[in-house]
Enzyme design. Structure first.
Site, PDB file in Angstrom:
ATOM      1  N   TYR A 166      46.393  42.483  28.807  1.00 31.93           N
ATOM      2  CA  TYR A 166      45.181  43.182  29.283  1.00 31.93           C
ATOM      3  C   TYR A 166      45.500  43.889  30.600  1.00 31.93           C
ATOM      4  O   TYR A 166      45.264  45.094  30.753  1.00 31.93           O
ATOM      5  CB  TYR A 166      44.013  42.204  29.454  1.00 31.93           C
ATOM      6  CG  TYR A 166      42.984  42.691  30.432  1.00 31.93           C
ATOM      7  CD1 TYR A 166      42.958  42.187  31.735  1.00 31.93           C
ATOM      8  CD2 TYR A 166      42.079  43.677  30.080  1.00 31.93           C
ATOM      9  CE1 TYR A 166      42.040  42.661  32.655  1.00 31.93           C
ATOM     10  CE2 TYR A 166      41.159  44.155  30.996  1.00 31.93           C
ATOM     11  CZ  TYR A 166      41.142  43.648  32.279  1.00 31.93           C
ATOM     12  OH  TYR A 166      40.241  44.122  33.197  1.00 31.93           O
TER      13      TYR A 166
ATOM     14  N   PHE B 129      37.268  43.777  41.598  1.00 29.45           N
ATOM     15  CA  PHE B 129      37.640  42.381  41.753  1.00 29.45           C
ATOM     16  C   PHE B 129      36.829  41.597  40.728  1.00 29.45           C
ATOM     17  O   PHE B 129      36.980  41.882  39.516  1.00 29.45           O
ATOM     18  CB  PHE B 129      37.537  41.992  43.240  1.00 29.45           C
ATOM     19  CG  PHE B 129      38.768  42.516  43.966  1.00 29.45           C
ATOM     20  CD1 PHE B 129      38.927  43.892  44.162  1.00 29.45           C
ATOM     21  CD2 PHE B 129      39.786  41.663  44.349  1.00 29.45           C
ATOM     22  CE1 PHE B 129      40.089  44.397  44.756  1.00 29.45           C
ATOM     23  CE2 PHE B 129      40.942  42.166  44.957  1.00 29.45           C
ATOM     24  CZ  PHE B 129      41.093  43.522  45.151  1.00 29.45           C
TER      25      PHE B 129
ATOM     26  N   LYS C 170      45.817  48.099  31.836  1.00 31.38           N
ATOM     27  CA  LYS C 170      45.206  48.727  33.012  1.00 31.38           C
ATOM     28  C   LYS C 170      46.284  49.420  33.850  1.00 31.38           C
ATOM     29  O   LYS C 170      46.127  50.571  34.286  1.00 31.38           O
ATOM     30  CB  LYS C 170      44.473  47.680  33.869  1.00 31.38           C
ATOM     31  CG  LYS C 170      43.219  47.089  33.232  1.00 31.38           C
ATOM     32  CD  LYS C 170      42.147  48.144  32.994  1.00 31.38           C
ATOM     33  CE  LYS C 170      40.848  47.526  32.515  1.00 31.38           C
ATOM     34  NZ  LYS C 170      39.808  48.541  32.220  1.00 31.38           N
TER      35      LYS C 170
ATOM     36  N   THR D 231      43.547  43.062  38.675  1.00 30.52           N
ATOM     37  CA  THR D 231      44.614  42.404  37.922  1.00 30.52           C
ATOM     38  C   THR D 231      45.916  43.185  38.016  1.00 30.52           C
ATOM     39  O   THR D 231      47.002  42.634  37.792  1.00 30.52           O
ATOM     40  CB  THR D 231      44.184  42.201  36.452  1.00 30.52           C
ATOM     41  OG1 THR D 231      44.944  41.171  35.869  1.00 30.52           O
ATOM     42  CG2 THR D 231      44.276  43.449  35.644  1.00 30.52           C
TER      43      THR D 231
ATOM     44  N   SER E  27      41.389  47.470  37.598  1.00 27.88           N
ATOM     45  CA  SER E  27      41.108  46.067  37.875  1.00 27.88           C
ATOM     46  C   SER E  27      42.079  45.530  38.917  1.00 27.88           C
ATOM     47  O   SER E  27      43.229  45.975  38.986  1.00 27.88           O
ATOM     48  CB  SER E  27      41.243  45.259  36.571  1.00 27.88           C
ATOM     49  OG  SER E  27      41.278  43.873  36.838  1.00 27.88           O
TER      50      SER E  27
ATOM     51  N   TYR F 240      28.711  45.706  30.026  1.00 28.99           N
ATOM     52  CA  TYR F 240      28.189  45.071  31.247  1.00 28.99           C
ATOM     53  C   TYR F 240      28.273  46.017  32.444  1.00 28.99           C
ATOM     54  O   TYR F 240      27.269  46.351  33.071  1.00 28.99           O
ATOM     55  CB  TYR F 240      28.987  43.791  31.498  1.00 28.99           C
ATOM     56  CG  TYR F 240      28.673  43.062  32.780  1.00 28.99           C
ATOM     57  CD1 TYR F 240      29.692  42.501  33.535  1.00 28.99           C
ATOM     58  CD2 TYR F 240      27.366  42.895  33.235  1.00 28.99           C
ATOM     59  CE1 TYR F 240      29.416  41.802  34.699  1.00 28.99           C
ATOM     60  CE2 TYR F 240      27.079  42.195  34.400  1.00 28.99           C
ATOM     61  CZ  TYR F 240      28.119  41.657  35.132  1.00 28.99           C
ATOM     62  OH  TYR F 240      27.867  40.968  36.307  1.00 28.99           O
TER      63      TYR F 240
HETATM   64  C1  WQD Z   1      37.613  33.107  38.164  1.00 30.99           C
HETATM   65  C2  WQD Z   1      37.984  31.721  38.703  1.00 30.99           C
HETATM   66  C3  WQD Z   1      39.417  30.464  37.218  1.00 30.99           C
HETATM   67  C4  WQD Z   1      36.411  30.003  34.043  1.00 30.99           C
HETATM   68  C5  WQD Z   1      39.584  38.002  35.139  1.00 30.99           C
HETATM   69  C6  WQD Z   1      40.453  39.211  34.903  1.00 30.99           C
HETATM   70  C7  WQD Z   1      39.916  40.362  35.716  1.00 30.99           C
HETATM   71  C8  WQD Z   1      38.493  40.603  35.323  1.00 30.99           C
HETATM   72  C9  WQD Z   1      37.677  39.357  35.679  1.00 30.99           C
HETATM   73  C10 WQD Z   1      37.926  41.995  33.441  1.00 30.99           C
HETATM   74  C11 WQD Z   1      39.453  31.356  38.460  1.00 30.99           C
HETATM   75  C12 WQD Z   1      38.061  29.788  37.382  1.00 30.99           C
HETATM   76  C13 WQD Z   1      37.046  30.367  35.225  1.00 30.99           C
HETATM   77  C14 WQD Z   1      36.171  28.630  33.769  1.00 30.99           C
HETATM   78  C15 WQD Z   1      37.196  28.055  35.862  1.00 30.99           C
HETATM   79  N1  WQD Z   1      38.389  40.855  33.931  1.00 30.99           N
HETATM   80  N2  WQD Z   1      37.431  29.403  36.104  1.00 30.99           N
HETATM   81  N3  WQD Z   1      36.582  27.705  34.695  1.00 30.99           N
HETATM   82  O1  WQD Z   1      40.574  35.258  35.964  1.00 30.99           O
HETATM   83  O2  WQD Z   1      39.765  35.913  38.318  1.00 30.99           O
HETATM   84  O3  WQD Z   1      39.708  37.604  36.483  1.00 30.99           O
HETATM   85  O4  WQD Z   1      38.224  38.291  34.869  1.00 30.99           O
HETATM   86  O5  WQD Z   1      37.543  42.976  34.032  1.00 30.99           O
HETATM   87  O6  WQD Z   1      40.668  41.521  35.443  1.00 30.99           O
HETATM   88  O7  WQD Z   1      41.766  38.937  35.344  1.00 30.99           O
HETATM   89  O8  WQD Z   1      38.121  35.692  36.447  1.00 30.99           O
HETATM   90  O9  WQD Z   1      36.033  34.465  35.986  1.00 30.99           O
HETATM   91  O10 WQD Z   1      38.053  34.079  34.477  1.00 30.99           O
HETATM   92  O11 WQD Z   1      38.075  33.167  36.797  1.00 30.99           O
HETATM   93  O12 WQD Z   1      37.564  27.185  36.681  1.00 30.99           O
HETATM   94  O13 WQD Z   1      35.605  28.219  32.714  1.00 30.99           O
HETATM   95  O14 WQD Z   1      37.225  30.744  38.001  1.00 30.99           O
HETATM   96  O15 WQD Z   1      40.455  29.520  37.203  1.00 30.99           O
HETATM   97  O16 WQD Z   1      39.891  30.593  39.581  1.00 30.99           O
HETATM   98  P1  WQD Z   1      39.640  36.018  36.838  1.00 30.99           P
HETATM   99  P2  WQD Z   1      37.527  34.340  35.844  1.00 30.99           P
END
Ligand code: WQD
Length: 334
Positions: A148, A177, A152, A126, A124, A11
């Site tokens: 994960y 982010f 990183k 993270t 990340s 991606y």
């Molecule tokens: C975003 C918000 C969830 C799914 C992670 C990794 C980061 C990067 C991006 C790789 C949060 C909410 C999500 C759903 C929801 N990964 N959510 N229902 O967790 O911020 O980051 O992914 O590069 O390193 O840590 O991203 O999109 O999973 O969640 O409510 O079905 O959406 O709780 O608040 P996140 P996310």
């Protein structure tokens, strides 16, 4: 410059390839297609009108890495290849440590053997763990809350040690982010296999009625509307930040960590409502329990990227939602 793009069919990697080619750079790509497909490489060529060499191989394959550096004059490496699912990393930590850490070491050793010492790493946000405050800048404490994220952070530490031992390296650690959206051609985008982990691909699948409902993980956080707040950044903005980073280290031996975010935090509900409004579609949702490991708020202080790279995000949430939706519609038809 000629840049080796690892994971170039993925991606973020595919969008970086487009922007590198559009900026006049040459690229060489490798990918093992574990979480991507070879067709993406053809689409990159179609979008840019430019061709490039691509290898199907794995970063763990030392002979393959040696072959790539022996057969091509590589000036720099942009490293995207790696596993990236937080939940999967909790179930299979050894798979994540082996692939992400050992794979990166294999690439760095091949680089050192061929005196290629310019490296842009896909890190990340993270690595900030659960920040004490927001917005987050690059001086904040680092920690990890899942395997994960720990890979990183460990790779960042490896790179800091490498630079301390040999400051003829040029290394940029780009802390993403939340990347969302797709290229305006809608020929490349986020296409997770199976049930998505991340919010935007999940919203797309519910909007396309491929899944019945979006589960919003918790609406009891101490945030503007109780749902999680994140710094969503358009993937094309992110890709352009990578071009700026590789051009920055063309002239400097250094190591720098740089946030790539917009500096704006949006809640899950804000994202869902914006998506429905700009695309005139329904997204059914329910509130469920919090997802283990989630934090309440996370968004960037993007000042260092502007100061060092002369880069800032240009695209807003509406464009992120529009491009995500139109990509998912085109992907469904494909
Ligand atoms: C975003 C918000 C969830 C799914 C992670 C990794 C980061 C990067 C991006 C790789 C949060 C909410 C999500 C759903 C929801 N990964 N959510 N229902 O967790 O911020 O980051 O992914 O590069 O390193 O840590 O991203 O999109 O999973 O969640 O409510 O079905 O959406 O709780 O608040 P996140 P996310």
């Amino acid at each position: 410059m000629t840049i080796l793009v690892t994971g170039g069919a993925g991606y973020i990697g595919s969008h970086a390839c487009v922007e590198l080619l559009n900026s006049g750079h040459d690229i060489v790509v490798f990918d093992n297609f574990y979480n991507s497909s070879p067709e993406v490489l053809d689409r990159i060529k179609e979008i840019t009108g430019r061709s490039f060499l691509a290898y199907e191989c794995d970063m763990l394959d030392e002979e393959a890495m040696e072959r790539i550096f022996s057969e091509n004059k590589i000036d720099a490496v942009m490293h995207f290849a790696g596993y990236k699912a937080v939940g999967e990393s909790c179930e299979k930590p050894l798979m994540y440590y082996h692939n992400n850490i050992q794979g990166t070491l294999t690439i760095l050793n091949a680089m050192a053997r061929h005196n290629v010492k310019k490296f842009v790493f896909s890190s990340s946000a993270t690595v900030y763990g659960d920040p004490q405050s927001v917005p987050i800048d690059e001086t904040f404490p680092l920690s990890a809350t899942n395997p994960y994220g720990r890979t990183k952070l460990m790779i960042e530490e490896m790179l800091r040690d490498l630079y301390a031992a040999d400051n003829s390296w040029s290394i940029i650690l780009l802390r993403y982010f939340n990347p969302v959206g797709a290229h305006e051609s809608y020929m490349i985008g986020e296409n997770p296999k199976g049930i998505p982990n991340n919010l935007m691909p999940m919203i797309n699948k519910v909007a396309q009625q491929e899944l019945p409902v979006l589960k919003i993980f918790g609406n009891d956080y101490n945030t503007k509307d109780g749902t999680g707040v994140r710094d969503y950044i358009h993937v094309v903005d992110l890709a352009k930040g990578h071009v700026k980073a590789i051009e920055y280290i063309e002239n400097y031996n250094t190591i720098e960590s740089i946030n790539l975010g917009t500096g704006k935090g949006y809640s899950v509900l804000e994202m869902v409502h914006t998506y429905m409004r700009v695309n005139n579609v329904a997204v059914n949702y329910i509130f469920t329990d919090r997802r283990p490991g989630d934090i309440a708020e996370c968004y960037a202080n993007p000042e260092k990227a502007l100061r060092l790279l002369n880069w800032k995000a240009e695209y807003d949430l509406e464009k992120m939602c529009r491009d995500s939706y139109l990509w998912s519609v085109s992907a469904t038809k494909r």
